[in-house]
Enzyme design. Structure first.
Site, PDB file in Angstrom:
ATOM      1  N   SER A  66     -37.389 111.541-115.309  1.00  0.00           N
ATOM      2  CA  SER A  66     -37.786 110.323-114.730  1.00  0.00           C
ATOM      3  C   SER A  66     -38.510 109.557-115.941  1.00  0.00           C
ATOM      4  O   SER A  66     -39.108 110.009-117.051  1.00  0.00           O
ATOM      5  CB  SER A  66     -38.883 110.991-114.036  1.00  0.00           C
ATOM      6  OG  SER A  66     -39.648 109.856-113.295  1.00  0.00           O
ATOM      7  N   CYS A  67     -38.497 108.224-115.755  1.00  0.00           N
ATOM      8  CA  CYS A  67     -39.414 107.205-116.578  1.00  0.00           C
ATOM      9  C   CYS A  67     -39.824 106.208-115.827  1.00  0.00           C
ATOM     10  O   CYS A  67     -39.487 106.127-114.519  1.00  0.00           O
ATOM     11  CB  CYS A  67     -38.413 106.738-117.754  1.00  0.00           C
ATOM     12  SG  CYS A  67     -37.200 105.540-117.144  1.00  0.00           S
ATOM     13  N   PRO A  68     -40.929 105.558-116.259  1.00  0.00           N
ATOM     14  CA  PRO A  68     -41.514 104.576-115.302  1.00  0.00           C
ATOM     15  C   PRO A  68     -40.815 103.705-114.539  1.00  0.00           C
ATOM     16  O   PRO A  68     -40.909 103.388-113.489  1.00  0.00           O
ATOM     17  CB  PRO A  68     -42.651 103.906-116.306  1.00  0.00           C
ATOM     18  CG  PRO A  68     -42.828 104.567-117.273  1.00  0.00           C
ATOM     19  CD  PRO A  68     -41.286 105.490-117.449  1.00  0.00           C
TER      20      PRO A  68
END
Length: 576
Positions: free
Chosen positions: A125-127
């Site tokens: 996950s990334c922003p």
């Protein structure tokens, strides 16, 4: 020659979207590359990329000022930029994307297997949930396979989770890898060897990350609060169709109602029951904010976000206008619900059916759809829907206001039982929405019954597990502490883990206690101006009327629930 696919998008889907697309095509061609571009905006996607084009592409360029769903590109390197960069720095964007894609695709050094076929699961996950999320997932997949392991990676971003790990996947897993630069809920991985790191570490040395996960210490046991959060999320994700749209509207409406109710209660505390008549006083000011402000808005907000759930942004305008008209013509929350659904489905229908030339597409979301849908919804609310709904709401309000004795008792029993039946599910939410909606008509009794009845299931179970220890497991004894906190906070879902273990005994018992609580509250004419908060709103002056009988109703319901559980549940040692 490299093959490039791209997606360009801006809020309207017109100027910057098209300019970025043309720039990428022309500059890409001048550099000797093949470029296909899909454009996206409020009116939908144009020149949609085919599966074959994506599969054959060397790199994907996302030039966007709004969110673009990246899931179909998950096995490709993605380079994300703004539309302005794609327009002004086109050559640099293309060169950088191709260079990064080449580096990303270079073969990983393989260190062989460690002699065992293991199953690795993970979450990346990334922003934004675009480039690094899927790059890290691909890197971990390649690393695990090079080590001879079976692997499944879930990706999380602003569009939600993809390739979601099932309970079976997690149960089978030998280790869990969390490669994330954004928050990831770890409760479902309790008891597993788990290693947390960032997406960059996964990209740089995926094999070492996986080895670290296999060597990690198993994570701690999840508590009742964690189970409740997980169950609530699962239920929310499972909601579909009209029910999901209604609950979306209610969720956005709820903070407006809570704020308005508390402010009205404070106005009464400072200025008495006639606080709204004493212009210039603090009580009058609070009444203007809470009553004339927040409470006048909650039906329009309800209508707006029901429509938004159905038709996205173009549905907000007709939804909010329809909700406001429902308030003005006296149709109240029932009219707001009807207006929201009509606005949403009508806007969606018009958006699908109206076809315009490419150079006029930008008029659809900002002019044509809001104008036509608002016009139709407004006329329907004034001439067709508003009058009969007003009659229905007026009749309901008059009946509720004149209820005494047997009728109040019956309504309290029904609302209370509904709150406990599925503990946060559709039946529970139907009773809760009924109570909240009546606040707009200044009918506060059902809301009091609903909240009290929603508190007693976890409270009754917590009391029973504390008093009758031989009827509950060790896990349930430990969970009872959290159940008490959830109960006093009006989180009925705190009863779910107990009910899941023994539904045929637990559910009838908590329904009995909640039904009695609701009946006492309605019979004693208790009222509640705030639709949430549990015991924490009770000390606020005038938030609850009839505070002593209201407290008695909650205590009696809790005791009845615990007593019923004592009778229904047998000692653990005697159960087969």
């Amino acid at each position: 020659m490299s093959k490039i696919v791209a997606v360009t998008a801006c809020p309207t889907g017109v100027a910057h979207t098209i300019m970025a697309a043309e720039a990428l095509k022309k500059v890409g061609l001048s550099m000797g590359h093949s470029v296909e571009v899909e454009t996206q905006g409020a009116e939908g996607a144009k020149d949609v990329l085919s599966r074959q084009a994506i599969d054959e592409a060397d790199v994907v360029i996302i030039a966007a000022d709004i969110h673009v769903d990246p899931f179909r590109f998950q096995n490709k390197y993605m380079h994300a930029v703004s539309t302005s960069d794609a327009i002004r720095k086109t050559k640099e964007v293309i060169s950088t994307a191709l260079k990064e894609a080449e580096d990303f695709s270079s073969p990983m050094a393989s260190s062989g297997t460690d002699g065992g076929r293991k199953y690795i699961v993970g979450v990346t996950s990334c922003p934004t949930g675009i480039a690094h999320t899927f790059m890290a997932a691909e890197a971990l997949r390649k690393a695990a396979e090079s080590l001879g392991y079976e692997v499944k990676i879930e990706t999380q971003g602003s569009v939600g989770a993809k390739n979601v790990l099932t309970e079976e996947d997690i149960a089978r897993a030998d280790a869990v890898v969390i490669a994330a630069d954004a928050f990831v809920d770890l409760k479902r991985f309790a008891g597993k060897s788990l290693y947390e790191t960032g997406t960059k570490d996964a990209l740089r040395d995926g094999e070492q990350v996986i080895k670290s996960a296999l060597a990690a210490v198993p994570s701690v046991h999840k508590d009742l609060a964690g189970q409740v959060d997980e169950l609530k999320k699962e239920r929310s994700a499972a909601r579909t169709g009209p029910y999901r749209h209604l609950m979306t509207g209610v969720s956005y409406m709820l903070p407006v109602v809570v704020a308005g109710g508390l402010l009205i209660a404070l106005a009464f505390a400072f200025g008495g029951i006639y606080a709204g008549d004493k212009e210039g006083t603090l009580g009058w000011a609070l009444m203007q904010i809470g009553g004339a402000g927040a409470f006048s808005l909650f039906v329009p907000v309800l209508g707006a976000f029901i429509a938004y759930s159905i038709a996205q942004r173009p549905g907000i305008t007709p939804g909010i206008v329809g909700g406001l008209l429902a308030t003005n013509v006296g149709a109240g929350f029932l009219g707001g619900i009807v207006a929201g659904f009509i606005a949403g489905y009508l806007t969606k229908f018009l958006n699908d059916k109206i076809k315009l030339p490419q150079n006029l597409q930008g008029l659809k979301p900002v002019l044509i759809l809001p104008f036509l849908s608002t016009l139709v919804v407004g006329l329907l609310m004034i001439y067709v829907i508003g009058p009969p709904v007003k009659i229905a709401l007026t009749s309901l309000s008059e009946w509720l206001q004149t209820m005494q004795g047997t009728s109040a008792l019956a309504l309290g029993l029904v609302l209370g039982a509904m709150m406990a039946f599925d503990m946060g599910g559709p039946v529970n939410k139907a009773a809760y929405t009924f109570g909240v909606g009546l606040l707009s008509a200044k009918i506060y009794g059902p809301m009091a019954a609903v909240m009290a009845a929603g508190m007693t299931p976890p409270l009754g179970l917590a009391l029973a597990a504390s008093l009758f220890k031989n009827r509950f497991t060790e896990d349930e004894h430990e969970a009872s502490k959290a159940a008490f906190v959830l109960g006093i906070s009006f989180i009925t879902e705190g009863a779910i883990p107990f009910a899941a273990r023994d539904p045929f005994r637990v559910i009838p018992c908590i329904m009995l206690g909640s039904a009695v609580t609701g009946a006492i509250s309605m019979t004693m004419k208790c009222t509640l101006m705030v639709p949430h908060g549990g015991i924490f709103v009770l000390p606020i002056p005038n938030a609850v009327t009839g505070l002593i009988p209201y407290t008695v109703a909650i205590i009696v319901g809790t005791i009845i629930t615990a007593g019923a559980l004592f009778v229904a549940k047998k000692p653990i040692t005697q159960e087969s």
